[in-house]
Design a protein around this motif. Structure first.
Motif, PDB file in Angstrom:
ATOM      1  N   VAL A 149       0.867  -1.169   0.000  1.00 53.66           N
ATOM      2  CA  VAL A 149       0.000   0.000   0.000  1.00 53.66           C
ATOM      3  C   VAL A 149       0.907   1.222   0.000  1.00 53.66           C
ATOM      4  CG1 VAL A 149      -1.900  -1.141   1.194  1.00 53.66           C
ATOM      5  CG2 VAL A 149      -0.177   0.072   2.528  1.00 53.66           C
ATOM      6  N   GLY A 150       0.461   2.293  -0.636  1.00 51.59           N
ATOM      7  CA  GLY A 150       1.330   3.455  -0.673  1.00 51.59           C
ATOM      8  C   GLY A 150       0.725   4.629  -1.402  1.00 51.59           C
ATOM      9  N   VAL A 151       1.538   5.671  -1.537  1.00 54.08           N
ATOM     10  CA  VAL A 151       1.145   6.918  -2.185  1.00 54.08           C
ATOM     11  C   VAL A 151       2.258   7.369  -3.114  1.00 54.08           C
ATOM     12  CG1 VAL A 151       0.816   9.400  -1.783  1.00 54.08           C
ATOM     13  CG2 VAL A 151      -0.433   7.767  -0.401  1.00 54.08           C
ATOM     14  N   GLU A 152       1.883   7.845  -4.304  1.00 56.51           N
ATOM     15  CA  GLU A 152       2.814   8.501  -5.215  1.00 56.51           C
ATOM     16  C   GLU A 152       2.260   9.897  -5.495  1.00 56.51           C
ATOM     17  OE1 GLU A 152       5.562   6.974  -5.866  1.00 56.51           O
ATOM     18  OE2 GLU A 152       4.981   4.944  -5.266  1.00 56.51           O
ATOM     19  N   ALA A 153       3.111  10.922  -5.342  1.00 54.18           N
ATOM     20  CA  ALA A 153       2.661  12.307  -5.477  1.00 54.18           C
ATOM     21  C   ALA A 153       3.472  13.027  -6.537  1.00 54.18           C
ATOM     22  CB  ALA A 153       2.788  13.031  -4.135  1.00 54.18           C
ATOM     23  N   PHE A 154       2.783  13.598  -7.517  1.00 52.19           N
ATOM     24  CA  PHE A 154       3.391  14.395  -8.590  1.00 52.19           C
ATOM     25  C   PHE A 154       2.840  15.803  -8.438  1.00 52.19           C
ATOM     26  CE2 PHE A 154       2.805  10.011  -9.783  1.00 52.19           C
ATOM     27  CZ  PHE A 154       4.076   9.633 -10.199  1.00 52.19           C
ATOM     28  N   GLU A 155       3.564  16.631  -7.691  1.00 53.99           N
ATOM     29  CA  GLU A 155       3.013  17.909  -7.267  1.00 53.99           C
ATOM     30  C   GLU A 155       4.077  18.999  -7.291  1.00 53.99           C
ATOM     31  OE1 GLU A 155      -0.155  15.985  -4.044  1.00 53.99           O
ATOM     32  OE2 GLU A 155       1.808  16.703  -3.379  1.00 53.99           O
ATOM     33  N   ALA A 156       3.650  20.210  -7.610  1.00 49.07           N
ATOM     34  CA  ALA A 156       4.511  21.372  -7.472  1.00 49.07           C
ATOM     35  C   ALA A 156       4.522  21.787  -6.000  1.00 49.07           C
ATOM     36  CB  ALA A 156       3.996  22.513  -8.344  1.00 49.07           C
ATOM     37  N   GLY A 157       5.394  22.708  -5.680  1.00 52.26           N
ATOM     38  CA  GLY A 157       5.455  23.165  -4.297  1.00 52.26           C
ATOM     39  C   GLY A 157       6.806  22.871  -3.682  1.00 52.26           C
ATOM     40  N   ASP A 158       6.865  22.949  -2.379  1.00 48.66           N
ATOM     41  CA  ASP A 158       8.109  22.782  -1.633  1.00 48.66           C
ATOM     42  C   ASP A 158       8.476  21.299  -1.545  1.00 48.66           C
ATOM     43  OD1 ASP A 158      10.230  22.780   0.102  1.00 48.66           O
ATOM     44  OD2 ASP A 158       9.170  23.731   1.763  1.00 48.66           O
ATOM     45  N   PRO A 159       9.543  20.859  -2.217  1.00 50.83           N
ATOM     46  CA  PRO A 159       9.883  19.431  -2.171  1.00 50.83           C
ATOM     47  C   PRO A 159      10.312  18.969  -0.790  1.00 50.83           C
ATOM     48  CG  PRO A 159      11.604  20.682  -3.289  1.00 50.83           C
ATOM     49  CD  PRO A 159      10.458  21.614  -3.085  1.00 50.83           C
ATOM     50  N   VAL A 160      10.936  19.841  -0.008  1.00 48.08           N
ATOM     51  CA  VAL A 160      11.366  19.459   1.339  1.00 48.08           C
ATOM     52  C   VAL A 160      10.148  19.150   2.207  1.00 48.08           C
ATOM     53  CG1 VAL A 160      12.473  20.304   3.447  1.00 48.08           C
ATOM     54  CG2 VAL A 160      13.562  20.678   1.234  1.00 48.08           C
ATOM     55  N   ALA A 161       9.130  19.991   2.136  1.00 52.72           N
ATOM     56  CA  ALA A 161       7.906  19.747   2.898  1.00 52.72           C
ATOM     57  C   ALA A 161       7.211  18.470   2.432  1.00 52.72           C
ATOM     58  CB  ALA A 161       6.961  20.939   2.773  1.00 52.72           C
ATOM     59  N   ALA A 162       7.216  18.233   1.127  1.00 57.10           N
ATOM     60  CA  ALA A 162       6.592  17.012   0.600  1.00 57.10           C
ATOM     61  C   ALA A 162       7.347  15.778   1.059  1.00 57.10           C
ATOM     62  CB  ALA A 162       6.545  17.072  -0.921  1.00 57.10           C
ATOM     63  N   ASP A 163       8.673  15.842   1.071  1.00 58.58           N
ATOM     64  CA  ASP A 163       9.473  14.714   1.565  1.00 58.58           C
ATOM     65  C   ASP A 163       9.103  14.381   3.005  1.00 58.58           C
ATOM     66  OD1 ASP A 163      10.829  14.700  -0.845  1.00 58.58           O
ATOM     67  OD2 ASP A 163      12.649  15.640  -0.053  1.00 58.58           O
ATOM     68  N   ALA A 164       9.015  15.424   3.836  1.00 63.95           N
ATOM     69  CA  ALA A 164       8.697  15.224   5.245  1.00 63.95           C
ATOM     70  C   ALA A 164       7.312  14.601   5.412  1.00 63.95           C
ATOM     71  CB  ALA A 164       8.769  16.559   5.997  1.00 63.95           C
ATOM     72  N   GLU A 165       6.352  15.058   4.608  1.00 64.45           N
ATOM     73  CA  GLU A 165       4.992  14.510   4.698  1.00 64.45           C
ATOM     74  C   GLU A 165       4.958  13.045   4.309  1.00 64.45           C
ATOM     75  OE1 GLU A 165       0.516  15.030   2.790  1.00 64.45           O
ATOM     76  OE2 GLU A 165       2.220  16.088   1.898  1.00 64.45           O
ATOM     77  N   ILE A 166       5.590  12.702   3.198  1.00 63.57           N
ATOM     78  CA  ILE A 166       5.542  11.321   2.715  1.00 63.57           C
ATOM     79  C   ILE A 166       6.248  10.378   3.680  1.00 63.57           C
ATOM     80  CG2 ILE A 166       6.320   9.771   0.878  1.00 63.57           C
ATOM     81  CD1 ILE A 166       3.909  11.470   0.108  1.00 63.57           C
ATOM     82  N   ALA A 167       7.409  10.779   4.196  1.00 67.16           N
ATOM     83  CA  ALA A 167       8.113   9.932   5.153  1.00 67.16           C
ATOM     84  C   ALA A 167       7.293   9.746   6.425  1.00 67.16           C
ATOM     85  CB  ALA A 167       9.477  10.529   5.479  1.00 67.16           C
ATOM     86  N   ALA A 168       6.631  10.810   6.864  1.00 66.57           N
ATOM     87  CA  ALA A 168       5.798  10.715   8.060  1.00 66.57           C
ATOM     88  C   ALA A 168       4.591   9.805   7.831  1.00 66.57           C
ATOM     89  CB  ALA A 168       5.345  12.099   8.503  1.00 66.57           C
ATOM     90  N   LEU A 169       4.017   9.844   6.632  1.00 65.78           N
ATOM     91  CA  LEU A 169       2.918   8.926   6.309  1.00 65.78           C
ATOM     92  C   LEU A 169       3.377   7.473   6.381  1.00 65.78           C
ATOM     93  CD1 LEU A 169       1.204  10.694   3.257  1.00 65.78           C
ATOM     94  CD2 LEU A 169       0.230  10.361   5.536  1.00 65.78           C
ATOM     95  N   ALA A 170       4.555   7.201   5.804  1.00 63.43           N
ATOM     96  CA  ALA A 170       5.088   5.841   5.830  1.00 63.43           C
ATOM     97  C   ALA A 170       5.353   5.391   7.263  1.00 63.43           C
ATOM     98  CB  ALA A 170       6.367   5.762   5.001  1.00 63.43           C
ATOM     99  N   TRP A 171       5.873   6.307   8.076  1.00 64.86           N
ATOM    100  CA  TRP A 171       6.133   5.965   9.477  1.00 64.86           C
ATOM    101  C   TRP A 171       4.824   5.659  10.210  1.00 64.86           C
ATOM    102  CZ3 TRP A 171      10.163   4.803  12.549  1.00 64.86           C
ATOM    103  CH2 TRP A 171       9.940   4.798  13.927  1.00 64.86           C
ATOM    104  N   ALA A 172       3.825   6.508  10.028  1.00 69.63           N
ATOM    105  CA  ALA A 172       2.545   6.312  10.716  1.00 69.63           C
ATOM    106  C   ALA A 172       1.888   5.002  10.302  1.00 69.63           C
ATOM    107  CB  ALA A 172       1.612   7.487  10.426  1.00 69.63           C
ATOM    108  N   ALA A 173       1.931   4.698   9.004  1.00 65.33           N
ATOM    109  CA  ALA A 173       1.327   3.453   8.528  1.00 65.33           C
ATOM    110  C   ALA A 173       2.085   2.239   9.067  1.00 65.33           C
ATOM    111  CB  ALA A 173       1.311   3.436   7.004  1.00 65.33           C
ATOM    112  N   SER A 174       3.408   2.334   9.104  1.00 65.06           N
ATOM    113  CA  SER A 174       4.215   1.229   9.624  1.00 65.06           C
ATOM    114  C   SER A 174       3.938   1.006  11.106  1.00 65.06           C
ATOM    115  CB  SER A 174       5.700   1.517   9.414  1.00 65.06           C
ATOM    116  OG  SER A 174       6.017   1.654   8.040  1.00 65.06           O
ATOM    117  N   ALA A 175       3.905   2.105  11.872  1.00 64.35           N
ATOM    118  CA  ALA A 175       3.671   1.996  13.304  1.00 64.35           C
ATOM    119  C   ALA A 175       2.266   1.496  13.614  1.00 64.35           C
ATOM    120  CB  ALA A 175       3.907   3.350  13.974  1.00 64.35           C
ATOM    121  N   ALA A 176       1.319   1.735  12.700  1.00 64.75           N
ATOM    122  CA  ALA A 176      -0.056   1.295  12.925  1.00 64.75           C
ATOM    123  C   ALA A 176      -0.176  -0.218  12.951  1.00 64.75           C
ATOM    124  CB  ALA A 176      -0.975   1.867  11.844  1.00 64.75           C
ATOM    125  N   GLY A 177       0.832  -0.913  12.436  1.00 63.46           N
ATOM    126  CA  GLY A 177       0.825  -2.374  12.489  1.00 63.46           C
ATOM    127  C   GLY A 177       1.119  -2.934  13.859  1.00 63.46           C
ATOM    128  N   GLY A 178       1.581  -2.089  14.772  1.00 63.28           N
ATOM    129  CA  GLY A 178       1.772  -2.523  16.147  1.00 63.28           C
ATOM    130  C   GLY A 178       3.202  -2.727  16.584  1.00 63.28           C
TER     131      GLY A 178
END
Length: 377
Positions: A108-137
């Protein structure tokens, strides 16, 4: 084909929930993907991990090894400019360690093709992956961080000749070649002749070099033989020309690169160490380090524990299309070849797929069977 154990519905719901809340459009992608394209993009080193089959028209194809390229192709075909996509489905790879068994596993995952601040987008995507991983327990997770472009910025700070710097950057994702460079084995082989075509292609990005080679063949009415694709031939010619033109690293330069690659620490300490190692031409490196400090602040603000992050300067990924920020979520209960989640930035991939105008590109995937505490796949 080896199958993962299934998860309880509640566990899978929890793992996918962060992605569903991220404003992404649900999508899918064809299971069959063109083999030649995948090898051109990911590198020949991935061939042994791909499950090769015959396509509908008899051409070589492979079962999708992950979703990034497949989703990127669909995004470009839709000609929508920007887009953010959620996926959930099976991917297929040949098992590592020399096994010829194929693995079928859920991603499961997300791919984002978006303009804007790449640093902020990196932080968001990594945080999503962390939250989803941690949700497994699991409570034994670590976020391993790296950056292909940070190595490039460090190399630029050393003031190497452009051909030598380019050759060193190309070697980053290939540990054997990088060791040869650092041990003084780069440069022109004894008796090697210079090639005018190789010298011409050496000044171009690989995608452009491949296009030039194809155009030359077309003008000359030549059809390549032996199964070698234009991208592979252009890659070898560029390497040859750069080896002839660039020379070798000095002992001091090689020591500086080794010291950079040895950095692995909590992110703040790692960034300080890299800054101290930088050369005199460091404007690009300082900008990259500033971006990293913003990225780390963004991840901690989104709930990633700072004491669970490690920045390893030498960290890279097998898929050759990643060209910036990289990460893996790892569990202490699983070996390093079995990350729970992974992702990164691949801004150059859309152009390599033929996009005329591109935005930033970043994404991640989670293996639910590995995230789940009752798993262990």
């Amino acid at each position: 084909m080896r199958l993962e154990r299934s998860l309880p519905a509640a566990a899978l719901d929890a793992i996918r929930a962060p992605f569903l809340a991220a404003g992404a459009t649900p999508t899918d992608a064809p299971v069959l993907q063109p083999l030649g394209l995948l090898l051109d993009l990911a590198g020949e080193a991935m061939r042994s991990r791909l499950f090769v089959v015959s396509g509908d028209a008899g051409e070589e194809a492979c079962l999708r090894p992950d979703f990034t390229v497949a989703i990127a192709r669909q995004h470009l075909a839709g000609a929508v400019g920007q887009g953010r996509y959620f996926y959930e489905g099976k991917a297929f790879r040949v098992a590592p360690r020399g096994s010829d068994r194929a693995e079928e596993f859920l991603q499961v995952g997300v791919e984002a093709f978006e303009a804007g601040d790449p640093v902020a987008a990196d932080a968001e995507i990594a945080a999503l992956a962390w939250a989803a991983s941690a949700a497994g327990g699991r409570d034994d997770l670590t976020l391993l961080l790296g950056d292909v472009s940070l190595f490039g910025a460090f190399v630029d700070s050393l003031g190497l000749t452009p051909p030598l710097g380019a050759r060193l950057k190309r070697a980053f994702a290939r540990p054997r070649q990088l060791k040869i460079e650092l041990d003084g084995g780069g440069g022109e082989a004894p008796g090697e002749e210079k090639s005018r075509i190789a010298a011409l292609l050496a000044g171009l990005p690989e995608a452009e070099a491949s296009a030039v080679l194809q155009e030359l063949w077309s003008l000359a009415g030549i059809e390549p033989v032996g199964g070698r694709r234009p991208a592979e031939i252009a890659h070898r010619l560029v390497e040859r020309a750069q080896a002839v033109q660039a020379g070798k690293l000095s002992a001091g330069e090689a020591d500086a690169v080794r010291a950079f690659l040895a950095v692995s620490d909590r992110p703040g300490a790692a960034l300080d160490a890299i800054s101290a190692l930088g050369g005199s031409q460091r404007a690009g490196l300082d900008a990259a380090l500033d971006g990293w400090r913003r990225r780390l602040a963004g991840m901690t603000a989104r709930g990633v524990p700072e004491n669970r992050m490690v920045l390893a300067a030498a960290f890279g990924r097998a898929f050759g299309y990643y060209d910036g920020f990289l990460f893996e979520v790892r569990s202490a209960a699983l070996d390093e070849e079995r990350p729970v989640a992974a992702g990164g930035r691949y801004d150059g991939l859309p152009a390599r797929l033929g996009a005329e105008a591109t935005t930033g590109a970043v994404g991640c995937m989670v293996r639910p069977a590995r995230a789940y505490t009752g798993g262990g796949e």
